[in-house]
Design an enzyme around this catalytic site. Structure first.
Site, PDB file in Angstrom:
ATOM      1  N   GLY A   1       0.805  -1.221   0.000  1.00  0.00           N
ATOM      2  CA  GLY A   1       0.000   0.000   0.000  1.00  0.00           C
ATOM      3  C   GLY A   1       0.838   1.269   0.000  1.00  0.00           C
TER       4      GLY A   1
ATOM      5  N   ASN B   1      -4.481  11.277  -3.093  1.00  0.00           N
ATOM      6  CA  ASN B   1      -3.710  12.495  -3.386  1.00  0.00           C
ATOM      7  C   ASN B   1      -2.205  12.255  -3.411  1.00  0.00           C
ATOM      8  OD1 ASN B   1      -5.994  14.262  -3.550  1.00  0.00           O
ATOM      9  ND2 ASN B   1      -6.186  14.042  -1.326  1.00  0.00           N
TER      10      ASN B   1
ATOM     11  N   ILE C   1      -4.780  -0.808  -5.002  1.00  0.00           N
ATOM     12  CA  ILE C   1      -3.808  -1.726  -4.415  1.00  0.00           C
ATOM     13  C   ILE C   1      -4.005  -3.144  -4.958  1.00  0.00           C
ATOM     14  CG2 ILE C   1      -2.850  -2.643  -2.260  1.00  0.00           C
ATOM     15  CD1 ILE C   1      -2.546   0.495  -2.791  1.00  0.00           C
ATOM     16  N   THR C   2      -3.027  -3.597  -5.719  1.00  0.00           N
ATOM     17  CA  THR C   2      -3.081  -4.929  -6.330  1.00  0.00           C
ATOM     18  C   THR C   2      -3.171  -6.003  -5.245  1.00  0.00           C
ATOM     19  OG1 THR C   2      -1.801  -4.108  -8.190  1.00  0.00           O
ATOM     20  CG2 THR C   2      -1.858  -6.498  -7.918  1.00  0.00           C
TER      21      THR C   2
ATOM     22  N   GLY D   1     -10.039  -6.463 -38.599  1.00  0.00           N
ATOM     23  CA  GLY D   1     -11.330  -6.396 -37.900  1.00  0.00           C
ATOM     24  C   GLY D   1     -11.447  -7.454 -36.820  1.00  0.00           C
TER      25      GLY D   1
ATOM     26  N   GLU E   1       3.494   1.153 -10.953  1.00  0.00           N
ATOM     27  CA  GLU E   1       4.857   1.196 -10.391  1.00  0.00           C
ATOM     28  C   GLU E   1       5.662   2.353 -10.985  1.00  0.00           C
ATOM     29  OE1 GLU E   1       6.932  -2.382  -9.360  1.00  0.00           O
ATOM     30  OE2 GLU E   1       5.070  -3.500  -9.214  1.00  0.00           O
TER      31      GLU E   1
HETATM   32  N1  COS Z   1      16.270   4.325  -3.389  1.00  0.00           N
HETATM   33  C1  COS Z   1      16.673   4.790  -2.172  1.00  0.00           C
HETATM   34  N2  COS Z   1      16.393   6.024  -1.738  1.00  0.00           N
HETATM   35  C2  COS Z   1      15.682   6.816  -2.546  1.00  0.00           C
HETATM   36  C3  COS Z   1      15.220   6.406  -3.804  1.00  0.00           C
HETATM   37  C4  COS Z   1      15.550   5.099  -4.220  1.00  0.00           C
HETATM   38  N3  COS Z   1      15.163   4.632  -5.397  1.00  0.00           N
HETATM   39  N4  COS Z   1      14.531   7.408  -4.377  1.00  0.00           N
HETATM   40  C5  COS Z   1      14.560   8.427  -3.499  1.00  0.00           C
HETATM   41  N5  COS Z   1      15.252   8.050  -2.399  1.00  0.00           N
HETATM   42  C6  COS Z   1      15.554   8.880  -1.236  1.00  0.00           C
HETATM   43  C7  COS Z   1      16.371  10.096  -1.655  1.00  0.00           C
HETATM   44  O1  COS Z   1      17.752   9.799  -1.681  1.00  0.00           O
HETATM   45  C8  COS Z   1      16.013  11.092  -0.572  1.00  0.00           C
HETATM   46  O2  COS Z   1      16.766  10.803   0.573  1.00  0.00           O
HETATM   47  P1  COS Z   1      17.522  11.999   1.377  1.00  0.00           P
HETATM   48  O3  COS Z   1      16.403  12.902   1.807  1.00  0.00           O
HETATM   49  O4  COS Z   1      18.196  11.295   2.508  1.00  0.00           O
HETATM   50  O5  COS Z   1      18.440  12.647   0.410  1.00  0.00           O
HETATM   51  C9  COS Z   1      14.561  10.760  -0.259  1.00  0.00           C
HETATM   52  O6  COS Z   1      14.359   9.408  -0.671  1.00  0.00           O
HETATM   53  C10 COS Z   1      13.594  11.651  -0.983  1.00  0.00           C
HETATM   54  O7  COS Z   1      13.871  11.522  -2.358  1.00  0.00           O
HETATM   55  P2  COS Z   1      13.406  12.583  -3.442  1.00  0.00           P
HETATM   56  O8  COS Z   1      13.691  13.955  -2.937  1.00  0.00           O
HETATM   57  O9  COS Z   1      13.986  12.162  -4.733  1.00  0.00           O
HETATM   58  O10 COS Z   1      11.828  12.357  -3.415  1.00  0.00           O
HETATM   59  P3  COS Z   1      10.708  12.964  -4.349  1.00  0.00           P
HETATM   60  O11 COS Z   1       9.563  13.345  -3.494  1.00  0.00           O
HETATM   61  O12 COS Z   1      11.291  13.993  -5.265  1.00  0.00           O
HETATM   62  O13 COS Z   1      10.203  11.675  -5.181  1.00  0.00           O
HETATM   63  C11 COS Z   1      10.127  10.169  -7.045  1.00  0.00           C
HETATM   64  C12 COS Z   1      10.987  10.973  -6.057  1.00  0.00           C
HETATM   65  C13 COS Z   1       9.287  11.051  -7.937  1.00  0.00           C
HETATM   66  C14 COS Z   1      11.151   9.407  -7.872  1.00  0.00           C
HETATM   67  C15 COS Z   1       9.213   9.187  -6.264  1.00  0.00           C
HETATM   68  O14 COS Z   1       8.193   9.876  -5.579  1.00  0.00           O
HETATM   69  C16 COS Z   1       8.563   8.163  -7.156  1.00  0.00           C
HETATM   70  O15 COS Z   1       9.194   7.174  -7.535  1.00  0.00           O
HETATM   71  N6  COS Z   1       7.269   8.380  -7.493  1.00  0.00           N
HETATM   72  C17 COS Z   1       6.519   7.408  -8.228  1.00  0.00           C
HETATM   73  C18 COS Z   1       5.809   6.512  -7.274  1.00  0.00           C
HETATM   74  C19 COS Z   1       5.298   5.308  -7.956  1.00  0.00           C
HETATM   75  O16 COS Z   1       6.008   4.634  -8.675  1.00  0.00           O
HETATM   76  N7  COS Z   1       4.042   5.004  -7.703  1.00  0.00           N
HETATM   77  C20 COS Z   1       3.437   3.867  -8.311  1.00  0.00           C
HETATM   78  C21 COS Z   1       2.608   3.140  -7.338  1.00  0.00           C
HETATM   79  S1  COS Z   1       3.396   1.885  -6.569  1.00  0.00           S
HETATM   80  S2  COS Z   1       2.596   0.313  -7.333  1.00  0.00           S
END
Ligand code: COS
Length: 389
Positions: A133, A138, A166-167, A349, A372
């Site tokens: 989850g 939002n 949530i799958t 078709g 993801e």
């Molecule tokens: N592995 C380890 N740590 C990570 C990481 C990763 N892949 N990605 C980010 N972090 C860490 C960063 O290093 C940072 O740590 P510090 O604060 O100690 O420097 C912290 O997490 C915050 O990272 P960041 O500032 O990059 O966060 P953002 O809010 O900018 O978000 C994205 C980054 C957009 C990449 C992230 O929110 C994301 O992947 N979003 C998509 C979510 C998704 O895939 N949803 C699908 C549903 S799941 S089925």
């Protein structure tokens, strides 16, 4: 080591055990999974019998060590499993991938010993199904915008909020989810929890009807003063966001594999149909227009397979793989969408009807560009890696 040395004459450089997994899963997919694919899609039915059979075959926790009742396989063997199942039924592959990469693996990586002993054998063996989850109404691409809260009271955390899309939600007995434990601390205020389905205050809400992946369950997790024991905090407080991001890095390889399987399946069907279908007195496969489409599909699929297998191999070697996982997922998803579109085009078709499976591949492929992490999020992750920001 012996395994690596015994890499056999397989064009993908698969080891003997990886080829054995592929052959076994291919036989299972064709014999058991494909015959149910149309019906589960039509009826939006989660195929519990297939999951029982996959548990029986040891496919539910393939990359988890045998000491926790997992399959003890390498990550590539797991990715190939997802690919082979998706080739005939993407819904089944999606639920398997969500269970394995998004629940079994983070529990193995981030849970403490007591939590592993309690939860891992049941999920890695497939006796219980897991759900992850993260997404909220939002907080989708902005996963750090989590609004579900967790307030510590005595020996419990009290959770309030909801997780959507949530799958496996309605069939899972073991859940992991994120919640904010420290307000105004940004992503560092997010923690992760593991809990059972019968947690007081936790319930399953309504589920939306989906375009594709209709045989893969999804639903809403509802927390109304849900009482999660403090000992169910996963890892350390405030580290939940990082755990879930790391989980997605691995998960994206399996979604790449899922997309790859859909693309290959769409090509399989197009090749078969183009050789059977006669127009203007010959098979449509004899026309260059069709041949060029098939060639482009096959070329892109091979490129996607290289990306997916390479990302899996980097992970297996303990090397950084986040960028490569996003590349594999991004490229394979877009290849799957194009392959499914072209497969329908080749079927003409008939491809637009429910009598042929390619319209299902088309609907299922779309999920890979969204779940993801959308394709835009993958591009953002890749850009951050290459720009080092
Ligand atoms: N592995 C380890 N740590 C990570 C990481 C990763 N892949 N990605 C980010 N972090 C860490 C960063 O290093 C940072 O740590 P510090 O604060 O100690 O420097 C912290 O997490 C915050 O990272 P960041 O500032 O990059 O966060 P953002 O809010 O900018 O978000 C994205 C980054 C957009 C990449 C992230 O929110 C994301 O992947 N979003 C998509 C979510 C998704 O895939 N949803 C699908 C549903 S799941 S089925």
């Amino acid at each position: 080591m012996v395994e690596t040395m015994s890499v056999v004459e397989d064009k993908w450089g698969l080891s003997e055990s990886q080829r054995m997994i592929r052959d076994m899963v291919r036989e299972f997919a064709i014999g058991k999974v494909e015959p149910r694919a149309k019906e589960i899609d039509q009826n939006c039915r989660f195929p519990t019998e297939t999951f029982d059979e996959m548990a029986e075959l040891g496919l539910m926790g393939l990359p988890i060590p045998e000491e926790y009742e997992g399959g003890g396989a390498e990550y590539l063997g797991y990715a190939i499993t997802v690919e082979e199942i998706a080739r005939v039924c993407a819904s089944t592959a999606l639920s398997l991938a969500a269970h394995t990469s998004l629940v079994c693996l983070p529990v193995y990586m981030f849970a403490n010993d007591a939590q592993k002993q309690k939860y891992l054998p049941d999920i890695a063996s497939g006796r219980k199904i897991g759900a992850y989850g993260l997404t909220e109404p939002n907080a989708g691409s902005d996963a750090g915008g989590t609004q579900t809260t967790a307030v510590k009271k005595g020996d419990k955390y009290i959770l309030n909020g909801a997780k959507i899309f949530i799958t496996n939600a309605n069939y899972a007995q073991t859940f992991i989810a994120t919640a904010v434990t420290e307000k105004d601390a940004g992503t560092k205020g997010i923690s992760a929890f593991i809990f059972d389905r019968d947690t007081p205050g936790f319930s399953l809400g309504a589920k939306d009807e989906k375009l594709g992946m209709r045989g893969s369950d999804w639903g809403t997790l509802q927390f109304d003063n849900a009482e999660i024991p403090a000992e169910n905090l996963l890892g350390e407080e405030g580290n939940g966001f990082k755990y879930f991001m790391q989980t997605l890095d691995s998960g994206r390889i399996s979604i790449g594999a899922l997309a790859l399987g859909i693309a290959q399946g769409a090509l399989d069907k197009a090749v078969q149909y183009s050789q059977e279908r006669k127009q203007f007195g010959k098979s449509i496969a004899d026309f260059q227009a069709i041949q060029f489409m098939l060639s482009d599909m096959a070329t892109e699929i091979e490129a996607a397979r290289h990306l997916v297998y390479n990302a899996a191999r980097l992970k297996m070697a303990g090397m950084p793989f986040g960028k490569e996982a996003s590349m594999a997922k991004l490229f394979a998803s877009e290849v799957a969408m194009r392959a499914a579109t072209n497969s329908i085009q080749i079927h003409g078709g008939y491809g637009y009807t429910k009598d042929f499976p390619v319209e299902r591949y088309f609907r299922d492929a779309k999920l890979c560009e969204i779940g993801e992490g959308t394709s835009e999020i993958q591009r953002l992750v890749i850009a951050r890696h290459i720009l080092n920001t």
